[in-house]
Scaffold this active site. Structure first.
Site, PDB file in Angstrom:
ATOM      1  N   ASP A  13      24.270  -3.101   7.873  1.00  0.00           N
ATOM      2  CA  ASP A  13      25.255  -2.130   7.390  1.00  0.00           C
ATOM      3  C   ASP A  13      26.606  -2.764   7.083  1.00  0.00           C
ATOM      4  O   ASP A  13      27.642  -2.129   7.228  1.00  0.00           O
ATOM      5  CB  ASP A  13      25.414  -0.962   8.385  1.00  0.00           C
ATOM      6  CG  ASP A  13      24.068  -0.382   8.743  1.00  0.00           C
ATOM      7  OD1 ASP A  13      23.265  -0.189   7.826  1.00  0.00           O
ATOM      8  OD2 ASP A  13      23.812  -0.141   9.938  1.00  0.00           O
ATOM      9  N   GLY A  17      24.190  -3.848   0.148  1.00  0.00           N
ATOM     10  CA  GLY A  17      23.687  -3.134  -1.027  1.00  0.00           C
ATOM     11  C   GLY A  17      24.681  -3.178  -2.166  1.00  0.00           C
ATOM     12  O   GLY A  17      24.337  -3.484  -3.314  1.00  0.00           O
ATOM     13  N   HIS A  43      19.874   0.458   2.074  1.00  0.00           N
ATOM     14  CA  HIS A  43      21.033  -0.052   1.361  1.00  0.00           C
ATOM     15  C   HIS A  43      21.582   1.044   0.452  1.00  0.00           C
ATOM     16  O   HIS A  43      20.832   1.706  -0.256  1.00  0.00           O
ATOM     17  CB  HIS A  43      20.648  -1.295   0.550  1.00  0.00           C
ATOM     18  CG  HIS A  43      20.305  -2.475   1.420  1.00  0.00           C
ATOM     19  ND1 HIS A  43      19.772  -3.626   0.931  1.00  0.00           N
ATOM     20  CD2 HIS A  43      20.446  -2.648   2.751  1.00  0.00           C
ATOM     21  CE1 HIS A  43      19.597  -4.475   1.945  1.00  0.00           C
ATOM     22  NE2 HIS A  43      19.985  -3.906   3.054  1.00  0.00           N
ATOM     23  N   GLY A 322      36.324  -0.760  -2.144  1.00  0.00           N
ATOM     24  CA  GLY A 322      35.944   0.638  -2.345  1.00  0.00           C
ATOM     25  C   GLY A 322      34.438   0.728  -2.448  1.00  0.00           C
ATOM     26  O   GLY A 322      33.746  -0.302  -2.467  1.00  0.00           O
TER      27      GLY A 322
HETATM   28  P1  IMP Z   1      13.695  -1.320  14.150  1.00  0.00           P
HETATM   29  O1  IMP Z   1      14.009  -2.453  13.248  1.00  0.00           O
HETATM   30  O2  IMP Z   1      13.461  -0.027  13.433  1.00  0.00           O
HETATM   31  O3  IMP Z   1      12.585  -1.661  15.112  1.00  0.00           O
HETATM   32  O4  IMP Z   1      14.987  -1.082  15.061  1.00  0.00           O
HETATM   33  C1  IMP Z   1      15.442  -2.059  15.999  1.00  0.00           C
HETATM   34  C2  IMP Z   1      16.965  -2.081  16.078  1.00  0.00           C
HETATM   35  O5  IMP Z   1      17.500  -2.585  14.863  1.00  0.00           O
HETATM   36  C3  IMP Z   1      17.618  -0.705  16.270  1.00  0.00           C
HETATM   37  O6  IMP Z   1      18.801  -0.877  17.041  1.00  0.00           O
HETATM   38  C4  IMP Z   1      17.969  -0.288  14.856  1.00  0.00           C
HETATM   39  O7  IMP Z   1      19.029   0.638  14.817  1.00  0.00           O
HETATM   40  C5  IMP Z   1      18.374  -1.618  14.279  1.00  0.00           C
HETATM   41  N1  IMP Z   1      18.206  -1.695  12.805  1.00  0.00           N
HETATM   42  C6  IMP Z   1      17.045  -1.933  12.136  1.00  0.00           C
HETATM   43  N2  IMP Z   1      17.275  -1.973  10.805  1.00  0.00           N
HETATM   44  C7  IMP Z   1      18.599  -1.790  10.640  1.00  0.00           C
HETATM   45  C8  IMP Z   1      19.446  -1.765   9.485  1.00  0.00           C
HETATM   46  O8  IMP Z   1      19.038  -1.962   8.341  1.00  0.00           O
HETATM   47  N3  IMP Z   1      20.777  -1.529   9.712  1.00  0.00           N
HETATM   48  C9  IMP Z   1      21.260  -1.364  10.954  1.00  0.00           C
HETATM   49  N4  IMP Z   1      20.520  -1.388  12.064  1.00  0.00           N
HETATM   50  C10 IMP Z   1      19.187  -1.602  11.903  1.00  0.00           C
HETATM   51 MG    MG Z   2      21.997  -0.175   6.085  1.00  0.00          MG
END
Ligand code: IMP
Ligand code: MG
Length: 333
Positions: A13, A17, A43, A322
């Site tokens: 995050d 993207g 994204h 932005g």
């Molecule tokens: P999982 O990848 O769904 O198994 O989640 C494992 C950890 O990674 C959790 O804390 C999710 O919130 C975090 N996580 C997985 N993908 C993302 C992402 O794209 N952005 C932010 N956090 C992510």
């Molecule tokens: Mg994200």
């Protein structure tokens, strides 16, 4: 420039993207290819008054000439993929590697309750359980799925041929360095390595064929799900600073902290970063919203950027000011 790998420097995050979407339009790559875990990553791209969210397709789809690919290391949910292909009307230029793993209903079920959901705070997208089955060598592959037939391709072959012919390839990483299965705060991590090396392995790009590694940092740090977030500020303080965000995939409130220089240093090291993209500078310095040249930034914003360069010893070459794709300062040559 021929191959640039873009990865997240914190916990996902960071605004990858938007950065990828900008690079896809500016640098006109022949291929935009996605590595990373799977549809657990969301994204977000804003273009004018349109807002797009992608979980399977590369964020470079706004460049209508680029071929969009998903590397063999990524697990694919065909339902999510088909939905995005039709939403963004890119059926003729979307390609999935023969060897991508497939997320099925059982994986979604295993990820939506129990330990992964409750203890780790997983996204519930089935990505972790599918990768577990891949390690057990029981996971279905894209080449076994009828509805994917027309999209199948040899992604490593395509990208390496493009590079041999001096074409530009833009590599899109997902998540962020500290969600890496190897380098993050285990067990509060995702189910793959998501540093630049892992992303390159996902798409079959060897280390000697990488020209640049761009690490994306947000001007503050956010994290969704469980796990340590050093110097976390309260939800109330987050809101009062205007840093409140919700997750693209899960809709969960993101936790927040100030920019963390020691994490950033570690991210530079783990990714062998050659370039930094800094996003959301306008959130820290509202007077910088939509600014497109470094000279027009406020003194406070300039010194924040300079401090990052001095401490990390890597140039900040893109600065997001932005949400729009064009809200950017591009300092490359
Ligand atoms: P999982 O990848 O769904 O198994 O989640 C494992 C950890 O990674 C959790 O804390 C999710 O919130 C975090 N996580 C997985 N993908 C993302 C992402 O794209 N952005 C932010 N956090 C992510
Ligand atoms: Mg994200």
């Amino acid at each position: 420039m021929p191959s640039t790998v873009v990865v997240g420097g914190f916990f996902g995050d960071e605004g990858k993207g938007k950065i990828i979407s900008y690079l896809a339009q500016k640098d006109n790559p022949e291929i935009v290819v996605r590595g990373g875990a799977g549809p657990n990553a969301g994204h977000t791209i804003e273009d004018g008054d349109k807002k797009y969210k992608v979980r399977m397709l590369p964020s470079g789809f706004l460049n209508k000439k680029a071929r969009l690919m998903v590397g063999p290391g990524v697990v694919v949910n065909p339902d999510v993929l088909h939905k995005e292909i039709s939403e963004f009307d890119c059926s003729s230029r979307t390609f999935v590697d023969f060897n991508c793993g497939i997320i099925e209903a059982s994986h979604l079920e295993a990820d939506s309750a129990g330990r992964l959901k409750e203890k780790i705070g997983s996204t519930g997208s089935g990505t972790g359980p599918a990768n577990a089955d891949r390690a057990m060598r029981t996971l279905k592959m894209a080449k076994e799925i009828d509805s994917l037939k027309k999209y199948l391709i040899d992604v490593p072959g395509e990208i390496n041929t493009a590079l041999e012919n001096d074409k530009t390839v833009l590599v899109e990483g997902t998540q962020g360095t500290f969600l890496s299965l190897w380098h993050g705060g285990y067990p509060f991590v995702t189910s793959k390595d998501v540093t630049a090396s892992g992303i390159c392995a996902d798409i079959g790009l060897g280390p000697k064929n990488v020209d640049d590694v761009m690490v994306v940092f947000k001007s503050y740090v956010t994290r969704v799900g469980e796990g340590v977030l050093e110097n976390e500020i309260s939800a109330q303080e987050t809101a009062s600073r205007g840093w409140s965000e919700v997750g693209t995939v899960t809709g969960r409130q993101r936790r927040a902290a100030e920019f963390n220089f020691s994490l950033a240093k570690r991210a530079i090291l783990l990714n062998s970063a050659t370039q930094i993209a800094l996003t959301k500078l306008d959130v820290l310095f509202p007077e910088c919203a939509h600014v497109q040249s470094f000279e027009k930034l406020s003194e406070a914003a300039k010194s924040f950027v300079t401090k990052i360069e001095d401490e990390l010893n890597v140039p900040v070459l893109l600065i997001g000011t932005g949400a729009g794709v064009g809200d950017i300062i591009d300092l490359r040559t």
